[in-house]
Design a protein around this motif. Structure first.
Motif, PDB file in Angstrom:
ATOM      1  N   ALA A  45      42.660  37.742  26.451  1.00 31.89           N
ATOM      2  CA  ALA A  45      42.058  37.133  27.640  1.00 31.89           C
ATOM      3  C   ALA A  45      42.344  35.638  27.699  1.00 31.89           C
ATOM      4  O   ALA A  45      42.683  35.092  28.753  1.00 31.89           O
ATOM      5  CB  ALA A  45      40.553  37.387  27.646  1.00 31.89           C
ATOM      6  N   MET A  46      42.226  34.963  26.544  1.00 29.14           N
ATOM      7  CA  MET A  46      42.487  33.522  26.508  1.00 29.14           C
ATOM      8  C   MET A  46      43.957  33.230  26.787  1.00 29.14           C
ATOM      9  O   MET A  46      44.290  32.293  27.523  1.00 29.14           O
ATOM     10  CB  MET A  46      42.086  32.956  25.149  1.00 29.14           C
ATOM     11  CG  MET A  46      40.590  32.930  24.899  1.00 29.14           C
ATOM     12  SD  MET A  46      40.173  32.247  23.282  1.00 29.14           S
ATOM     13  CE  MET A  46      40.797  30.574  23.450  1.00 29.14           C
ATOM     14  N   LEU A  47      44.844  34.052  26.205  1.00 28.51           N
ATOM     15  CA  LEU A  47      46.279  33.837  26.403  1.00 28.51           C
ATOM     16  C   LEU A  47      46.645  34.041  27.861  1.00 28.51           C
ATOM     17  O   LEU A  47      47.343  33.210  28.467  1.00 28.51           O
ATOM     18  CB  LEU A  47      47.082  34.789  25.515  1.00 28.51           C
ATOM     19  CG  LEU A  47      48.604  34.763  25.683  1.00 28.51           C
ATOM     20  CD1 LEU A  47      49.148  33.366  25.388  1.00 28.51           C
ATOM     21  CD2 LEU A  47      49.257  35.793  24.780  1.00 28.51           C
ATOM     22  N   GLN A  48      46.170  35.125  28.446  1.00 28.52           N
ATOM     23  CA  GLN A  48      46.519  35.387  29.839  1.00 28.52           C
ATOM     24  C   GLN A  48      45.944  34.327  30.762  1.00 28.52           C
ATOM     25  O   GLN A  48      46.620  33.860  31.685  1.00 28.52           O
ATOM     26  CB  GLN A  48      46.026  36.770  30.250  1.00 28.52           C
ATOM     27  CG  GLN A  48      46.519  37.179  31.636  1.00 28.52           C
ATOM     28  CD  GLN A  48      46.400  38.670  31.862  1.00 28.52           C
ATOM     29  OE1 GLN A  48      45.317  39.201  31.727  1.00 28.52           O
ATOM     30  NE2 GLN A  48      47.490  39.329  32.204  1.00 28.52           N
ATOM     31  N   ASP A  49      44.709  33.916  30.500  1.00 22.40           N
ATOM     32  CA  ASP A  49      44.099  32.886  31.330  1.00 22.40           C
ATOM     33  C   ASP A  49      44.879  31.575  31.243  1.00 22.40           C
ATOM     34  O   ASP A  49      45.018  30.856  32.233  1.00 22.40           O
ATOM     35  CB  ASP A  49      42.649  32.669  30.897  1.00 22.40           C
ATOM     36  CG  ASP A  49      41.902  31.731  31.831  1.00 22.40           C
ATOM     37  OD1 ASP A  49      41.819  32.041  33.028  1.00 22.40           O
ATOM     38  OD2 ASP A  49      41.429  30.686  31.358  1.00 22.40           O
ATOM     39  N   ALA A  78      46.472  33.381  45.525  1.00 17.93           N
ATOM     40  CA  ALA A  78      46.685  34.473  44.574  1.00 17.93           C
ATOM     41  C   ALA A  78      45.349  35.012  44.084  1.00 17.93           C
ATOM     42  O   ALA A  78      44.300  34.363  44.198  1.00 17.93           O
ATOM     43  CB  ALA A  78      47.519  33.988  43.391  1.00 17.93           C
ATOM     44  N   ARG A  79      45.389  36.206  43.513  1.00 20.18           N
ATOM     45  CA  ARG A  79      44.248  36.828  42.879  1.00 20.18           C
ATOM     46  C   ARG A  79      44.723  37.519  41.599  1.00 20.18           C
ATOM     47  O   ARG A  79      45.823  38.057  41.538  1.00 20.18           O
ATOM     48  CB  ARG A  79      43.611  37.890  43.786  1.00 20.18           C
ATOM     49  CG  ARG A  79      43.037  37.376  45.083  1.00 20.18           C
ATOM     50  CD  ARG A  79      41.732  36.615  44.878  1.00 20.18           C
ATOM     51  NE  ARG A  79      41.081  36.332  46.144  1.00 20.18           N
ATOM     52  CZ  ARG A  79      41.357  35.272  46.914  1.00 20.18           C
ATOM     53  NH1 ARG A  79      42.300  34.405  46.514  1.00 20.18           N
ATOM     54  NH2 ARG A  79      40.714  35.083  48.058  1.00 20.18           N
ATOM     55  N   TYR A  80      43.846  37.501  40.590  1.00 22.94           N
ATOM     56  CA  TYR A  80      44.087  38.307  39.383  1.00 22.94           C
ATOM     57  C   TYR A  80      42.756  38.895  38.933  1.00 22.94           C
ATOM     58  O   TYR A  80      41.760  38.181  38.808  1.00 22.94           O
ATOM     59  CB  TYR A  80      44.695  37.497  38.243  1.00 22.94           C
ATOM     60  CG  TYR A  80      44.698  38.302  36.951  1.00 22.94           C
ATOM     61  CD1 TYR A  80      45.631  39.313  36.777  1.00 22.94           C
ATOM     62  CD2 TYR A  80      43.722  38.110  35.979  1.00 22.94           C
ATOM     63  CE1 TYR A  80      45.600  40.109  35.641  1.00 22.94           C
ATOM     64  CE2 TYR A  80      43.683  38.899  34.844  1.00 22.94           C
ATOM     65  CZ  TYR A  80      44.633  39.898  34.674  1.00 22.94           C
ATOM     66  OH  TYR A  80      44.595  40.695  33.563  1.00 22.94           O
ATOM     67  N   VAL A  81      42.733  40.217  38.703  1.00 28.92           N
ATOM     68  CA  VAL A  81      41.523  40.905  38.251  1.00 28.92           C
ATOM     69  C   VAL A  81      41.910  41.826  37.091  1.00 28.92           C
ATOM     70  O   VAL A  81      42.769  42.704  37.259  1.00 28.92           O
ATOM     71  CB  VAL A  81      40.885  41.749  39.378  1.00 28.92           C
ATOM     72  CG1 VAL A  81      39.620  42.431  38.869  1.00 28.92           C
ATOM     73  CG2 VAL A  81      40.588  40.890  40.593  1.00 28.92           C
ATOM     74  N   PRO A  82      41.317  41.642  35.899  1.00 29.81           N
ATOM     75  CA  PRO A  82      41.615  42.562  34.796  1.00 29.81           C
ATOM     76  C   PRO A  82      41.035  43.939  35.065  1.00 29.81           C
ATOM     77  O   PRO A  82      39.972  44.081  35.685  1.00 29.81           O
ATOM     78  CB  PRO A  82      40.936  41.896  33.586  1.00 29.81           C
ATOM     79  CG  PRO A  82      39.876  41.035  34.175  1.00 29.81           C
ATOM     80  CD  PRO A  82      40.394  40.584  35.510  1.00 29.81           C
ATOM     81  N   GLY A  83      41.729  44.971  34.613  1.00 29.04           N
ATOM     82  CA  GLY A  83      41.279  46.335  34.840  1.00 29.04           C
ATOM     83  C   GLY A  83      40.122  46.717  33.940  1.00 29.04           C
ATOM     84  O   GLY A  83      39.996  46.232  32.818  1.00 29.04           O
ATOM     85  N   THR A  84      39.281  47.608  34.424  1.00 29.86           N
ATOM     86  CA  THR A  84      38.142  48.065  33.633  1.00 29.86           C
ATOM     87  C   THR A  84      38.583  48.959  32.479  1.00 29.86           C
ATOM     88  O   THR A  84      37.899  49.036  31.460  1.00 29.86           O
ATOM     89  CB  THR A  84      37.148  48.836  34.506  1.00 29.86           C
ATOM     90  OG1 THR A  84      37.829  49.914  35.166  1.00 29.86           O
ATOM     91  CG2 THR A  84      36.530  47.925  35.555  1.00 29.86           C
ATOM     92  N   ASP A  85      39.714  49.646  32.620  1.00 25.51           N
ATOM     93  CA  ASP A  85      40.214  50.508  31.544  1.00 25.51           C
ATOM     94  C   ASP A  85      41.046  49.720  30.545  1.00 25.51           C
ATOM     95  O   ASP A  85      40.916  49.891  29.336  1.00 25.51           O
ATOM     96  CB  ASP A  85      41.064  51.654  32.110  1.00 25.51           C
ATOM     97  CG  ASP A  85      40.226  52.680  32.846  1.00 25.51           C
ATOM     98  OD1 ASP A  85      38.983  52.560  32.814  1.00 25.51           O
ATOM     99  OD2 ASP A  85      40.807  53.592  33.451  1.00 25.51           O
ATOM    100  N   SER A  86      41.914  48.846  31.044  1.00 26.79           N
ATOM    101  CA  SER A  86      42.848  48.129  30.169  1.00 26.79           C
ATOM    102  C   SER A  86      42.251  46.876  29.570  1.00 26.79           C
ATOM    103  O   SER A  86      42.745  46.363  28.578  1.00 26.79           O
ATOM    104  CB  SER A  86      44.119  47.765  30.960  1.00 26.79           C
ATOM    105  OG  SER A  86      43.802  46.917  32.045  1.00 26.79           O
ATOM    106  N   GLY A  87      41.154  46.360  30.156  1.00 31.56           N
ATOM    107  CA  GLY A  87      40.590  45.105  29.669  1.00 31.56           C
ATOM    108  C   GLY A  87      41.465  43.948  30.083  1.00 31.56           C
ATOM    109  O   GLY A  87      41.225  43.304  31.096  1.00 31.56           O
ATOM    110  N   VAL A  88      42.487  43.675  29.321  1.00 34.00           N
ATOM    111  CA  VAL A  88      43.478  42.669  29.664  1.00 34.00           C
ATOM    112  C   VAL A  88      44.845  43.269  29.401  1.00 34.00           C
ATOM    113  O   VAL A  88      45.075  43.874  28.361  1.00 34.00           O
ATOM    114  CB  VAL A  88      43.300  41.387  28.833  1.00 34.00           C
ATOM    115  CG1 VAL A  88      44.421  40.403  29.117  1.00 34.00           C
ATOM    116  CG2 VAL A  88      41.952  40.742  29.132  1.00 34.00           C
ATOM    117  N   GLY A  89      45.745  43.114  30.341  1.00 29.78           N
ATOM    118  CA  GLY A  89      47.070  43.688  30.170  1.00 29.78           C
ATOM    119  C   GLY A  89      48.163  42.671  30.342  1.00 29.78           C
ATOM    120  O   GLY A  89      47.986  41.487  30.067  1.00 29.78           O
TER     121      GLY A  89
END
Length: 413
Positions: free
Chosen positions: A174-178, A195-206
């Motif tokens: 999460a920190m890396l992607q952010d 732009a928009r970015y939303v992490p998935g509920t299944d993948s968490g962070v991808g």
């Protein structure tokens, strides 16, 4: 009737690993406490925990009693090599009744005078997390019952290590992607971005990402991509692809050539990696957008006075595995004043139980040549609404802002 020595030993081991006080300990302290309990219960001279590294191909000493130098000196044991490596590879206990230089990777073990060793695998939820081994400086044959009891300890250690690693990996991803998503989008005359970015509920962070950057010659680079997989590894690969693409974008003008270079890099250095990527370059002077697609969904173009449509561009193979053996192609699209282009990852249009074509058509209808923030809000409301998305979503909108007297200046609603 009295309790046998074996039964007493089993009871003491069970009490040691199920002690409720262990739940409040951090991983390092938990290792320390359990290793000392093993040291006392089994009357051994050394007790060591080795954990697998991020690649899963090496074991690294993480905690020990009696072999502290292995931690200080950074000893690593390849899986499949030596005593601990055999335990990890076979995922079964291994006993050594004679320890010599040929049997172990770490010379510290035989230099310490250990005569006997037994090691058991640490496995949690089907994943190998490491190896626990104990040693004696006196000749000793560890009984089957002792091995079974040592496996109980290893199972407790594996559960703790797996949970800690999962939490740490999610936080790191999460920190890396952010840190890699643009903090703010560049501003330029006559071109607006959102732009928009939303992490998935299944993948968490991808591995979904988007990027925007200025290029020489009054050009703007737009990127959106999706690394196959999720978690820390996908985020790391995403970061490397993002950096490499930026570097190639400075050297090569054609998006197809940039993706070709990225494909070559990923295929050579990123083993077992695959990603879809859309890379577009907008020439702010000519109002043309050159775009190349590597397995990525077609962007949507909305021009004032016309129904939105998917961009007419060839879709090449994804990045990785040297799939684009015949080369990559790009297309050129005119983006007139007032027009908006929406790029996205497949998490926006894919849902369980929903036909992909239905999702794509819903997206096409939601895209309109309005200001980009309004467009992103409208698209997310139409495609996501109040339902959490199972997969990551990235959305990037760019609009050719019209002059006050040009068509499209009055934003539709």
């Amino acid at each position: 009737m009295g309790v046998s020595r074996g039964s007493r030993m089993r009871l003491r081991v069970l009490e040691a690993v199920t002690d409720s006080a262990l739940r409040d300990l951090g991983l390092e302290k938990l290792f320390e406490v359990l290793l000392w309990r093993v040291h006392d219960l089994f009357a051994i001279d050394t007790a060591t925990v080795l954990l697998t590294d991020s690649s899963g191909e090496q074991l690294v000493t993480r905690a020990t009693i009696g072999l502290e130098e292995e931690i200080f000196q950074g000893v690593r044991v390849p899986v499949g090599t030596g005593f601990a490596g055999r335990v990890a590879q076979q995922r079964e206990p291994v006993r050594l009744e004679r320890v010599d230089r040929s049997a172990v990777v770490s010379s510290l073990i035989w230099e310490r005078g250990l005569r006997s060793l037994v090691g058991v695998p640490m496995v949690a939820q089907g994943d190998l997390t490491g190896v626990l081994h104990v040693g004696s400086t006196k000749p000793r044959r560890f009984s089957d019952e002792e091995v079974d009891l040592l496996q109980l300890v290893a199972d407790r250690l594996a559960t703790a290590a797996h949970a800690h690693r999962s939490r740490s990996a999610r936080a790191a991803a999460a920190m890396l992607q952010d840190s890699l998503l643009p903090g703010h989008l560049p501003t330029t005359d006559h071109w607006e971005l959102a732009a928009r970015y939303v992490p998935g509920t299944d993948s968490g962070v991808g591995g979904d990402w988007y990027d925007v950057f200025r290029l020489p010659g009054d050009r703007i680079g737009l990127v959106i991509g999706d690394v196959v997989g999720n978690g820390l590894r996908a985020a790391i690969v995403m970061g490397r692809l993002r950096s490499a693409l930026r570097a190639y974008a400075l050297e090569f003008a054609d998006p197809a050539e940039v993706l070709g270079k990225l494909d070559r890099k990923a295929s050579h250095f990123e083993n077992h990696t695959m990603a879809t990527v859309a890379y577009a370059v907008i020439d702010a002077t000519t109002h043309r957008m050159d775009i190349s697609l590597a397995g990525h969904p077609l962007p949507v173009l909305a021009v004032p006075g016309r129904a939105a449509e998917f961009v007419d561009a060839p879709v090449g193979p994804p990045i990785g595995y040297d799939l684009a053996v015949t080369g990559r192609r790009s297309a050129s699209v005119h983006v007139p004043p007032g027009a908006l282009v929406a790029l996205y990852t497949d998490g926006l249009v894919e849902r369980r139980g929903l036909d992909l074509d239905t999702g794509l058509e819903a997206l096409r209808r939601a895209v309109s040549p309005m200001p980009t923030e309004d467009a992103c809000s409208r698209i997310m409301a139409a495609l996501v609404g109040d339902r959490p998305a199972p997969d990551d979503i990235a959305l990037l909108a760019v609009r050719h802002s019209p002059a006050p007297d040009e068509p499209g200046a009055a934003s539709p609603v």
